[in-house]
Write an enzyme that holds these catalytic residues in place. Structure first.
Site, PDB file in Angstrom:
ATOM      1  N   GLU B 241       0.848  -1.205   0.000  1.00  0.00           N
ATOM      2  CA  GLU B 241       0.000   0.000   0.000  1.00  0.00           C
ATOM      3  C   GLU B 241       0.880   1.250   0.000  1.00  0.00           C
ATOM      4  O   GLU B 241       0.632   2.207  -0.740  1.00  0.00           O
ATOM      5  CB  GLU B 241      -0.922   0.011   1.220  1.00  0.00           C
ATOM      6  CG  GLU B 241      -1.730   1.312   1.339  1.00  0.00           C
ATOM      7  CD  GLU B 241      -2.737   1.290   2.471  1.00  0.00           C
ATOM      8  OE1 GLU B 241      -3.678   0.504   2.376  1.00  0.00           O
ATOM      9  OE2 GLU B 241      -2.562   2.050   3.436  1.00  0.00           O
ATOM     10  N   ARG B 267       7.015  33.252 -16.746  1.00  0.00           N
ATOM     11  CA  ARG B 267       6.462  34.357 -15.949  1.00  0.00           C
ATOM     12  C   ARG B 267       7.547  35.421 -15.725  1.00  0.00           C
ATOM     13  O   ARG B 267       8.633  35.097 -15.247  1.00  0.00           O
ATOM     14  CB  ARG B 267       5.972  33.818 -14.597  1.00  0.00           C
ATOM     15  CG  ARG B 267       5.567  34.868 -13.601  1.00  0.00           C
ATOM     16  CD  ARG B 267       4.185  35.368 -13.856  1.00  0.00           C
ATOM     17  NE  ARG B 267       3.688  36.146 -12.725  1.00  0.00           N
ATOM     18  CZ  ARG B 267       2.627  36.928 -12.785  1.00  0.00           C
ATOM     19  NH1 ARG B 267       1.940  37.037 -13.924  1.00  0.00           N
ATOM     20  NH2 ARG B 267       2.216  37.587 -11.723  1.00  0.00           N
ATOM     21  N   GLN B 278      17.453  33.670  -7.865  1.00  0.00           N
ATOM     22  CA  GLN B 278      17.995  32.490  -7.206  1.00  0.00           C
ATOM     23  C   GLN B 278      17.107  31.961  -6.072  1.00  0.00           C
ATOM     24  O   GLN B 278      17.011  30.755  -5.864  1.00  0.00           O
ATOM     25  CB  GLN B 278      19.384  32.784  -6.660  1.00  0.00           C
ATOM     26  CG  GLN B 278      20.175  31.529  -6.378  1.00  0.00           C
ATOM     27  CD  GLN B 278      21.653  31.803  -6.189  1.00  0.00           C
ATOM     28  OE1 GLN B 278      22.036  32.867  -5.712  1.00  0.00           O
ATOM     29  NE2 GLN B 278      22.489  30.866  -6.563  1.00  0.00           N
TER      30      GLN B 278
END
Lengths: 86, 387
Positions: B241, B267, B278
């Site tokens: 799982e 952008r 940075q």
């Protein structure tokens, strides 16, 4: 020493080292119920099964697994012998 | 991992329909709606039967291949709730049947599970305790050829849509690892009732409910494994799982990372792409490190598990690392996208809500640390010396 005795002795040494540190070997009977007496708990059972698989090359994916096979040193010994018998 | 041609083809087959599966995922999250359409599309690919034997209707693939394809599902489908329901279905019911089920149980239920027409779930957690499974209160008492189940289960993922539920119940003393048994229970069994779907913070498209068992009669032949072997069944299931569920999260993280890189390269703020700053670039680099670290842990652990090695510690570390990385990367993505990331429209805030669930289900972060500390010998109990 027979193969059965060697297997039982190997299992006993492991149980004493991992689950009962400090316990003299003669105080642990091969028929002692490790599960009902709380020596092997749930995580311990998984560790024990994994150790049996590695140490004795038991193909765990191909055999039926039951906690009853890990209740005592004798039970583990029988399980190992039955699982590795060709 | 280095994928083979066949593995890449299987993954590509899922990824090709990703856009169709995820269509409308933000609206469904808002309404808390499970996608039946997405489920059917996935069923047609054969995904649900990936790790199961071919004679049971599966594709007979190994664990690593299954994980590689599931990662592809996460990467291509942003309906995180549906993805979670997929892994829950495959692992909770299919996996224990495949490993521990009798020939009769496999023949009766596995083909439907592989086809997706029989939806699976499991019931472990109880209202009084989640992680402390050894003290579960649900009981199963033998009665002739049947067992009678009584108790209440909480947080049953897929519960509202399940046809079969693997119920873990106590057949022995509390805290005894030989005291649990796994039962395959059909959801139309008399005495079994399901609570209303529970509204929750994330994974809203994966339905969840409580389960009430009131003198539910289950045939002995529906025991998975043997009586008393429930804990071993559960351990087998939980390892898979964690791997299956969290490899999907790795895929989701990859998708998130790709979107962030693309956004940061296009952008523009103050005359430069935001990725050129940075402080923001480092945030995305840290996302990349989180994704790759999680992937390495999952595939390395899977390979060790497949080879029969003890992965008890590896599984706990893998779960902890991946679930926490999922939260971090989801939060970072919101920061990268700024105000847009905070809106529901972009689907990123949803991913953060979904990610939080991963730090809780399958054992919380705190429980994983507890397991690791126990397994490295920090909590070894002093046993009675007189044996």
């Amino acid at each position: 020493m027979s193969t059965t005795e060697t297997v039982a002795s190997t299992i006993k040494a492991h149980i004493l080292a991992e689950f009962l540190p400090g316990t003299p070997s003669e105080e642990l009977d091969n028929s002692y119920d490790l599960i009902d007496n709380g020596v092997v708990d749930s995580l311990g059972l998984l560790r024990l099964i994994s150790w049996v698989e590695q140490r004795f090359h038991v193909p765990l994916d191909e055999v039926e697994l039951s906690p009853d096979d890990f209740r005592s040193i004798d039970a583990i010994g029988h399980f190992v012998e039955a699982s590795t018998r060709s | 991992m280095r994928a083979t041609e066949q593995q890449r083809e299987l993954r590509a087959g899922i990824q090709a329909i990703g856009p169709a599966i995820e269509a409308g995922h933000i609206a469904r999250d808002h309404s808390g709606t499970f996608s039946e359409t997405g489920w059917k599309l996935l069923a047609e690919t054969g995904l649900f039967g990936l790790p199961f034997d071919e004679e049971s209707g599966g594709l007979g693939q190994d664990l690593v291949t299954t994980l590689y394809v599931l990662e592809g599902l996460g990467e291509s489908c942003r309906d995180g709730g549906l993805n979670f329901s997929v892994s829950t279905h495959m692992v909770s019911a299919g996996v224990p049947l495949q490993r521990f089920g009798s020939a009769g149980l496999k023949a009766r239920y596995l083909p439907g599970i592989c086809a997706g027409t029989t939806i699976g779930a499991h019931a472990i957690t109880e209202p009084e305790g989640g992680s402390d499974i050894m003290r579960m209160r649900t009981t199963a008492v033998a009665d002739g050829d049947d067992f009678i189940l009584n108790g209440t289960k909480a947080f049953v993922s897929n519960g509202p849509i399940a046809d079969v539920i693997v119920v873990y119940a106590r057949t022995g003393k509390p805290e005894n690892p030989a005291g649990l048994t796994a039962f395959l229970v059909e959801t139309d069994s008399p005495g079994l009732t399901r609570g209303n779907p529970i509204e929750k913070m994330g994974l809203r498209t994966s339905p969840l409910c409580e389960l009430f068992l009131d003198d539910v009669r289950v045939p002995r032949r529906n025991v998975i494994g043997s009586v008393g072997a429930g804990f071993l069944v559960l351990d087998h299931v939980m390892k898979r799982e964690i791997l299956c569920s969290f490899v999907i999260n790795v895929g989701e993280m990859r998708n998130r990372l790709e979107r962030c890189v693309e956004y940061a390269r296009t952008r523009t703020q103050f005359g430069a792409h935001i990725g050129s700053y940075q402080s923001l670039a480092n945030k995305i680099v840290e996302m990349k490190i989180d994704v790759e670290t999680s992937a390495k842990w999952i595939f390395d652990t899977a390979e060790k598990l497949a080879e029969g090695e003890d992965v008890s510690i590896d599984i706990a570390i893998t779960k902890l690392i991946t679930s926490e990385a999922n939260v971090r990367t989801a939060l970072s993505a919101i920061q990268v996208f700024g105000g847009y990331g905070y809106t529901a429209e972009y689907g990123l805030e949803k991913e953060l809500r979904n990610a939080v669930a991963g730090t809780i289900y399958s054992g919380t972060t705190e429980i994983q640390k507890q397991r690791i500390s126990t397994l490295i010998g920090l909590h070894r109990a002093v046993k009675p010396t007189k044996a």
